[in-house]
Enzyme design. Sequence first.
Site, PDB file in Angstrom:
ATOM      1  N   HIS A  18       0.836  -1.203   0.000  1.00  0.00           N
ATOM      2  CA  HIS A  18       0.000   0.000   0.000  1.00  0.00           C
ATOM      3  C   HIS A  18       0.872   1.255   0.000  1.00  0.00           C
ATOM      4  O   HIS A  18       2.104   1.169  -0.101  1.00  0.00           O
ATOM      5  CB  HIS A  18      -1.016  -0.026   1.147  1.00  0.00           C
ATOM      6  CG  HIS A  18      -0.428  -0.026   2.528  1.00  0.00           C
ATOM      7  ND1 HIS A  18       0.478   0.906   2.960  1.00  0.00           N
ATOM      8  CD2 HIS A  18      -0.626  -0.858   3.579  1.00  0.00           C
ATOM      9  CE1 HIS A  18       0.801   0.672   4.207  1.00  0.00           C
ATOM     10  NE2 HIS A  18       0.159  -0.417   4.610  1.00  0.00           N
ATOM     11  N   HIS A  21       4.144   1.349   2.128  1.00  0.00           N
ATOM     12  CA  HIS A  21       5.289   0.611   1.579  1.00  0.00           C
ATOM     13  C   HIS A  21       5.858   1.362   0.372  1.00  0.00           C
ATOM     14  O   HIS A  21       7.068   1.455   0.197  1.00  0.00           O
ATOM     15  CB  HIS A  21       4.867  -0.799   1.124  1.00  0.00           C
ATOM     16  CG  HIS A  21       4.117  -1.565   2.173  1.00  0.00           C
ATOM     17  ND1 HIS A  21       2.804  -1.936   2.025  1.00  0.00           N
ATOM     18  CD2 HIS A  21       4.504  -2.006   3.394  1.00  0.00           C
ATOM     19  CE1 HIS A  21       2.410  -2.588   3.107  1.00  0.00           C
ATOM     20  NE2 HIS A  21       3.423  -2.639   3.959  1.00  0.00           N
ATOM     21  N   CYS A 126       2.989 -12.041  21.647  1.00  0.00           N
ATOM     22  CA  CYS A 126       1.968 -11.500  20.732  1.00  0.00           C
ATOM     23  C   CYS A 126       2.292 -12.019  19.340  1.00  0.00           C
ATOM     24  O   CYS A 126       3.374 -11.740  18.808  1.00  0.00           O
ATOM     25  CB  CYS A 126       1.973  -9.973  20.741  1.00  0.00           C
ATOM     26  SG  CYS A 126       0.973  -9.292  19.392  1.00  0.00           S
ATOM     27  N   LYS A 300      -5.073   6.051  10.841  1.00  0.00           N
ATOM     28  CA  LYS A 300      -4.155   5.049  10.333  1.00  0.00           C
ATOM     29  C   LYS A 300      -4.834   4.271   9.196  1.00  0.00           C
ATOM     30  O   LYS A 300      -6.038   4.039   9.252  1.00  0.00           O
ATOM     31  CB  LYS A 300      -3.838   4.086  11.489  1.00  0.00           C
ATOM     32  CG  LYS A 300      -2.379   3.749  11.577  1.00  0.00           C
ATOM     33  CD  LYS A 300      -2.091   2.874  12.758  1.00  0.00           C
ATOM     34  CE  LYS A 300      -0.963   1.950  12.381  1.00  0.00           C
ATOM     35  NZ  LYS A 300      -0.533   1.073  13.433  1.00  0.00           N
ATOM     36  N   LYS A 303      -7.124  -2.167   6.676  1.00  0.00           N
ATOM     37  CA  LYS A 303      -8.018  -2.893   5.767  1.00  0.00           C
ATOM     38  C   LYS A 303      -9.449  -2.792   6.262  1.00  0.00           C
ATOM     39  O   LYS A 303     -10.377  -2.571   5.499  1.00  0.00           O
ATOM     40  CB  LYS A 303      -7.578  -4.359   5.724  1.00  0.00           C
ATOM     41  CG  LYS A 303      -7.198  -4.797   4.318  1.00  0.00           C
ATOM     42  CD  LYS A 303      -7.362  -6.270   4.155  1.00  0.00           C
ATOM     43  CE  LYS A 303      -6.072  -7.012   4.092  1.00  0.00           C
ATOM     44  NZ  LYS A 303      -6.048  -8.396   4.270  1.00  0.00           N
TER      45      LYS A 303
HETATM   46  N1  MSP Z   1       9.081  -7.260   7.826  1.00  0.00           N
HETATM   47  C1  MSP Z   1       9.247  -6.167   8.686  1.00  0.00           C
HETATM   48  C2  MSP Z   1      10.509  -5.404   8.354  1.00  0.00           C
HETATM   49  C3  MSP Z   1      11.764  -6.209   8.395  1.00  0.00           C
HETATM   50  S1  MSP Z   1      13.144  -5.265   7.891  1.00  0.00           S
HETATM   51  C4  MSP Z   1      14.438  -6.175   8.268  1.00  0.00           C
HETATM   52  C5  MSP Z   1       8.062  -5.215   8.564  1.00  0.00           C
HETATM   53  N2  MSP Z   1       7.333  -5.292   7.444  1.00  0.00           N
HETATM   54  S2  MSP Z   1       6.060  -4.377   7.094  1.00  0.00           S
HETATM   55  O1  MSP Z   1       5.494  -4.940   5.883  1.00  0.00           O
HETATM   56  O2  MSP Z   1       5.202  -4.255   8.205  1.00  0.00           O
HETATM   57  O3  MSP Z   1       6.650  -3.011   6.696  1.00  0.00           O
HETATM   58  C6  MSP Z   1       6.800  -1.956   7.617  1.00  0.00           C
HETATM   59  C7  MSP Z   1       7.297  -0.776   6.847  1.00  0.00           C
HETATM   60  O4  MSP Z   1       6.376  -0.434   5.796  1.00  0.00           O
HETATM   61  C8  MSP Z   1       7.428   0.498   7.641  1.00  0.00           C
HETATM   62  O5  MSP Z   1       8.595   0.575   8.420  1.00  0.00           O
HETATM   63  C9  MSP Z   1       7.414   1.508   6.515  1.00  0.00           C
HETATM   64  O6  MSP Z   1       8.614   1.468   5.827  1.00  0.00           O
HETATM   65  C10 MSP Z   1       6.316   0.967   5.632  1.00  0.00           C
HETATM   66  N3  MSP Z   1       4.985   1.421   6.068  1.00  0.00           N
HETATM   67  C11 MSP Z   1       3.906   0.644   6.326  1.00  0.00           C
HETATM   68  N4  MSP Z   1       2.847   1.450   6.641  1.00  0.00           N
HETATM   69  C12 MSP Z   1       3.221   2.736   6.598  1.00  0.00           C
HETATM   70  C13 MSP Z   1       2.537   3.979   6.692  1.00  0.00           C
HETATM   71  N5  MSP Z   1       1.258   4.077   6.963  1.00  0.00           N
HETATM   72  N6  MSP Z   1       3.246   5.100   6.469  1.00  0.00           N
HETATM   73  C14 MSP Z   1       4.566   5.070   6.113  1.00  0.00           C
HETATM   74  N7  MSP Z   1       5.221   3.930   5.999  1.00  0.00           N
HETATM   75  C15 MSP Z   1       4.647   2.747   6.397  1.00  0.00           C
HETATM   76  O7  MSP Z   1       7.861  -4.416   9.460  1.00  0.00           O
END
Ligand code: MSP
Length: 653
Positions: A18, A21, A126, A300, A303
């Site tokens: 989304h 990411h 968790c 935030k 889904k």
């Molecule tokens: N798999 C772990 C990361 C491991 S790195 C060694 C993880 N994955 S995640 O799919 O949850 O991705 C988190 C990351 O996605 C956040 O740190 C950010 O980079 C991005 N984002 C997800 N939602 C976001 C927002 N709403 N806003 C900005 N970035 C966000 O954690």
Amino acid sequence: MQSFYITTPIYYVNARPHLGHAYTTFVADTLKRFHRMCGEDARMLTGTDEHGDKIVKAAAKAGKTPQEFVDGISAEYQALWPKLGIEHDQFIRTTDPAHKAAVQAFLQRIYDKGDIYFGEYGGHYCTGCERFYTEKELENGLCPQHLTRPEYISEKNYFFRMSKYQGWLKQYILDNPDFIRPERYRNEVLAMLENGVLEDLCISRPKTRLEWGIELPFDRNYVCYVWFDALTNYISALGWPDNEQDEKGNYRRYWPGEHLVAKDILKPHGIFWPTMLKAADLPIYRHLNVHGYWLVKDTKMSKSLGNVVDPQVAANVFGLDAFRYFLMREMNFGSDASFSEEAIITRVNADLANDLGNLFSRVLSMNAKYFGGKVPAHGVPDEADEELNRLTDNACANYVQLFRQMRCSQALDCLWEPVRAMNKYVDVQAPWTLAKEGKTERLGAVLRTLLEAMYRVAALLWPVMPSSSAAMQEQLGHPLDEKRFSAAKLDDLLVSRTHLRTGEPIAAKSALFPRLEMPTKEEKTGKTEKGENKKATPAQQPQPGAKAFIEFADFEKLDLRVGIILAAEQHPNADKLLRFDVDLGEDRPRQICSGIAAHFKPEDLIGKKVVVVANLPPRKLRGLESQGMILTAEWDGGLSLLSAEAPAGSSIR
Ligand code: MSP
């Protein structure tokens, strides 16, 4: 050559990509491009995190095996990035055999050093976070992230002696003030290290509970904890450990690298990862760059709320470069930002359509009109030219410096100073008047000053808006050549005021950034209400006191244009009226009479830009024909003229 290695988090494959990411990945791509433009050897890594409880559960829910499931979503991520113009050099998956072998080597090294031990552990687990919480960390007995009740689990596990490195890490952060940036996140990590004792990290899961993971090399009954597995990707992707001693291998070439994450994963990156690297005697990464969250209308994305922004849809609706520009400009790196259609449309229309797009369109068309589309010669610069040049020099230098500090939004803001100044410079220098007066040399100097500054801005924008920057450079007769990026070329952009060649042909027009309209409901959903009576619903009635709605087709009948007042005087037969000659971009000026004598002295209005209704039938007012109407805004006793910063004749929609 200096190297630059930028990574994104590897994303969990339990959800589709989304906006959040996409943002991190856009920033990484922009930074990689920026460092390439600086002449560095830049590399970008992204990928997917595919082990752990969460994935097993999501796969079961989808009726697939974990492997089938991760293959599917990882492929979606891999397919998305090129569509969004992302140019990563590598996509890593934690299920890649080379990554698994690297994680095992990493574990073995720390185990051999004595920093991994076997012990009994009881804690609140968790599954959402895939981690244990201590009693103290829970909020009312619930996981603070997921607000669910964790399960109490007691079992024998392997532990990483993280506590041993608490003092070292604290000192390291104090000695390297920008190691974690912006500062607020550095302070957060310092607070975690200062408040109490850092606990050892449980790094295993018994296979009886979880099979979907990398086996511990020293005990086949356990798999590795996901975070220990995932963080190692940053070096396994470079070919570590096989090429640890190889001067020419990617590990020696690119490590230590630069990480990019959002605030949600500060602790694993700010505490686990540096202590893991230290324990394995490997160099610590250069910086941890932490950004805030994208919210949708201040909430935030989730889904269940149905407010998840699909980056591909947004790029299609608003245009890829406009979308990238908005994300980079709107989020102050480190703080949260709000995404909404209104916000993107307002930002894009103001900065891209009005400021940058309008500048390119008016300057190129004037150059075509006055110099047959060829680059005019530099003249002798006067004070106004020097001032614009100095402003551009400063803005370009600041832009580069701010980018290096990860302050992309401020960098762009800085670069817009010359863009806005150039539009003003056009108004003040009034090339159309110089043309009328036959001052060709000065006219050439003005346009050349503009074209040179436009080129510098366009070239520096490449990391943020690659295609538009390339198009603007092409329009200026200097197509982008990525192979020629070098530190010297960048320096040249920062200091030199001569990039174009006198007499070379350039584009006669430019229309790169169309104004955006609010997408209609039908455009957003792709559905039409065929055959339905489309009468206004109560919510669509005009506000009380407002005029009745008109059809859009009626509005379109209006010919509204920007005019410049060339002459103004009192009407000979009426005290309330003024008589004007107004340039509407036609063969000759129009005579317009307007009842505004009580508010203005005629001589104050000469040279002013006004908005004119150009298709009203001519009408005699006290003996003089009026060939249009000048628009005004009126309030209690007050009146002002509507104005628009655009060349004479520009149409208003
Ligand atoms: N798999 C772990 C990361 C491991 S790195 C060694 C993880 N994955 S995640 O799919 O949850 O991705 C988190 C990351 O996605 C956040 O740190 C950010 O980079 C991005 N984002 C997800 N939602 C976001 C927002 N709403 N806003 C900005 N970035 C966000 O954690």
